[in-house]
Design a protein around this motif. Structure first.
Motif, PDB file in Angstrom:
ATOM      1  N   GLU A  43       0.827  -1.202   0.000  1.00  0.00           N
ATOM      2  CA  GLU A  43       0.000   0.000   0.000  1.00  0.00           C
ATOM      3  C   GLU A  43       0.865   1.256   0.000  1.00  0.00           C
ATOM      4  O   GLU A  43       0.526   2.241  -0.649  1.00  0.00           O
ATOM      5  CB  GLU A  43      -0.960   0.008   1.193  1.00  0.00           C
ATOM      6  CG  GLU A  43      -2.065  -1.020   1.115  1.00  0.00           C
ATOM      7  CD  GLU A  43      -1.658  -2.421   1.579  1.00  0.00           C
ATOM      8  OE1 GLU A  43      -0.494  -2.606   2.023  1.00  0.00           O
ATOM      9  OE2 GLU A  43      -2.502  -3.326   1.486  1.00  0.00           O
TER      10      GLU A  43
ATOM     11  N   TYR B  85       1.929   1.844  -3.432  1.00  0.00           N
ATOM     12  CA  TYR B  85       0.815   2.339  -4.239  1.00  0.00           C
ATOM     13  C   TYR B  85       0.517   3.804  -3.932  1.00  0.00           C
ATOM     14  O   TYR B  85       0.192   4.585  -4.830  1.00  0.00           O
ATOM     15  CB  TYR B  85      -0.436   1.495  -4.014  1.00  0.00           C
ATOM     16  CG  TYR B  85      -0.311   0.049  -4.474  1.00  0.00           C
ATOM     17  CD1 TYR B  85       0.684  -0.370  -5.337  1.00  0.00           C
ATOM     18  CD2 TYR B  85      -1.203  -0.908  -4.026  1.00  0.00           C
ATOM     19  CE1 TYR B  85       0.787  -1.690  -5.749  1.00  0.00           C
ATOM     20  CE2 TYR B  85      -1.123  -2.233  -4.433  1.00  0.00           C
ATOM     21  CZ  TYR B  85      -0.122  -2.606  -5.297  1.00  0.00           C
ATOM     22  OH  TYR B  85      -0.028  -3.921  -5.708  1.00  0.00           O
TER      23      TYR B  85
ATOM     24  N   ASN C  62       1.815  -4.290  -9.326  1.00  0.00           N
ATOM     25  CA  ASN C  62       0.696  -5.105  -9.793  1.00  0.00           C
ATOM     26  C   ASN C  62      -0.376  -4.178 -10.371  1.00  0.00           C
ATOM     27  O   ASN C  62      -1.019  -3.433  -9.632  1.00  0.00           O
ATOM     28  CB  ASN C  62       0.143  -5.923  -8.627  1.00  0.00           C
ATOM     29  CG  ASN C  62      -1.028  -6.789  -9.021  1.00  0.00           C
ATOM     30  OD1 ASN C  62      -2.025  -6.314  -9.556  1.00  0.00           O
ATOM     31  ND2 ASN C  62      -0.903  -8.064  -8.733  1.00  0.00           N
TER      32      ASN C  62
ATOM     33  N   GLN D  76      -3.438  -4.457 -11.670  1.00  0.00           N
ATOM     34  CA  GLN D  76      -4.821  -4.551 -11.207  1.00  0.00           C
ATOM     35  C   GLN D  76      -4.979  -3.983  -9.795  1.00  0.00           C
ATOM     36  O   GLN D  76      -5.861  -3.177  -9.535  1.00  0.00           O
ATOM     37  CB  GLN D  76      -5.300  -6.010 -11.251  1.00  0.00           C
ATOM     38  CG  GLN D  76      -6.753  -6.198 -10.859  1.00  0.00           C
ATOM     39  CD  GLN D  76      -7.723  -5.532 -11.828  1.00  0.00           C
ATOM     40  OE1 GLN D  76      -7.439  -5.380 -13.012  1.00  0.00           O
ATOM     41  NE2 GLN D  76      -8.860  -5.120 -11.331  1.00  0.00           N
ATOM     42  N   GLU D  77      -4.097  -4.399  -8.887  1.00  0.00           N
ATOM     43  CA  GLU D  77      -4.175  -3.908  -7.509  1.00  0.00           C
ATOM     44  C   GLU D  77      -3.899  -2.413  -7.437  1.00  0.00           C
ATOM     45  O   GLU D  77      -4.581  -1.688  -6.714  1.00  0.00           O
ATOM     46  CB  GLU D  77      -3.176  -4.651  -6.621  1.00  0.00           C
ATOM     47  CG  GLU D  77      -3.572  -6.065  -6.294  1.00  0.00           C
ATOM     48  CD  GLU D  77      -2.589  -6.735  -5.344  1.00  0.00           C
ATOM     49  OE1 GLU D  77      -1.694  -6.062  -4.790  1.00  0.00           O
ATOM     50  OE2 GLU D  77      -2.734  -7.949  -5.153  1.00  0.00           O
ATOM     51  N   GLN D  78      -2.902  -1.969  -8.163  1.00  0.00           N
ATOM     52  CA  GLN D  78      -2.556  -0.547  -8.152  1.00  0.00           C
ATOM     53  C   GLN D  78      -3.698   0.287  -8.729  1.00  0.00           C
ATOM     54  O   GLN D  78      -4.029   1.345  -8.191  1.00  0.00           O
ATOM     55  CB  GLN D  78      -1.267  -0.317  -8.938  1.00  0.00           C
ATOM     56  CG  GLN D  78      -0.697   1.076  -8.763  1.00  0.00           C
ATOM     57  CD  GLN D  78       0.645   1.243  -9.464  1.00  0.00           C
ATOM     58  OE1 GLN D  78       1.325   0.282  -9.808  1.00  0.00           O
ATOM     59  NE2 GLN D  78       1.038   2.484  -9.687  1.00  0.00           N
TER      60      GLN D  78
END
Length: 120
Positions: free
Chosen positions: A6, A9, A29, A31-33
């Protein structure tokens, strides 16, 4: 920084928000970002507008505090558990203090003690 994706990010989001990084450039990543940046943008927009419900914000902050307290309690519990294993290891080995000369032996004994707990 490696312990928290996190944090990475957030820094990537801030770089994009400041104009240093292109909006569709994903270093981590994707998608996660992407999800994290979208949620963070929504939260910051709500914060900046000043229109957030004070009662909802208070409830959310209460959950935030509870989560942090639970993590701290877990960490403290684990610290106490390891300290108890250290004391037990030193007793089993006949040491009264931990020093550079016996540290590796005590650590090996702690690992042995911890493995006994797992196998029982």
């Amino acid at each position: 920084m490696e312990s928290s994706k996190e944090l990475k990010y957030i820094l990537a989001y801030m770089s994009k928000a400041a104009g240093y990084t292109k909006p569709y450039e994903f270093v981590y990543n994707e998608q996660e970002q992407f999800v994290f940046e979208s949620v963070l943008f929504s939260a910051l927009t709500l914060y900046e507008s000043g229109k957030a419900s004070k009662s909802k914000i208070a409830a959310t902050h209460k959950r935030f505090v509870a989560k942090i307290e639970q993590k701290l309690e877990t960490k403290m519990s684990r610290t106490m558990e390891i300290n108890a294993a250290k004391i037990q290891a030193m007793k089993e080995l006949g040491y009264t203090e931990l020093n550079e000369a016996n540290a590796s032996e005590v650590l090996a004994k702690i690992i042995e003690i911890e493995s006994r707990k797992v196998s029982n």
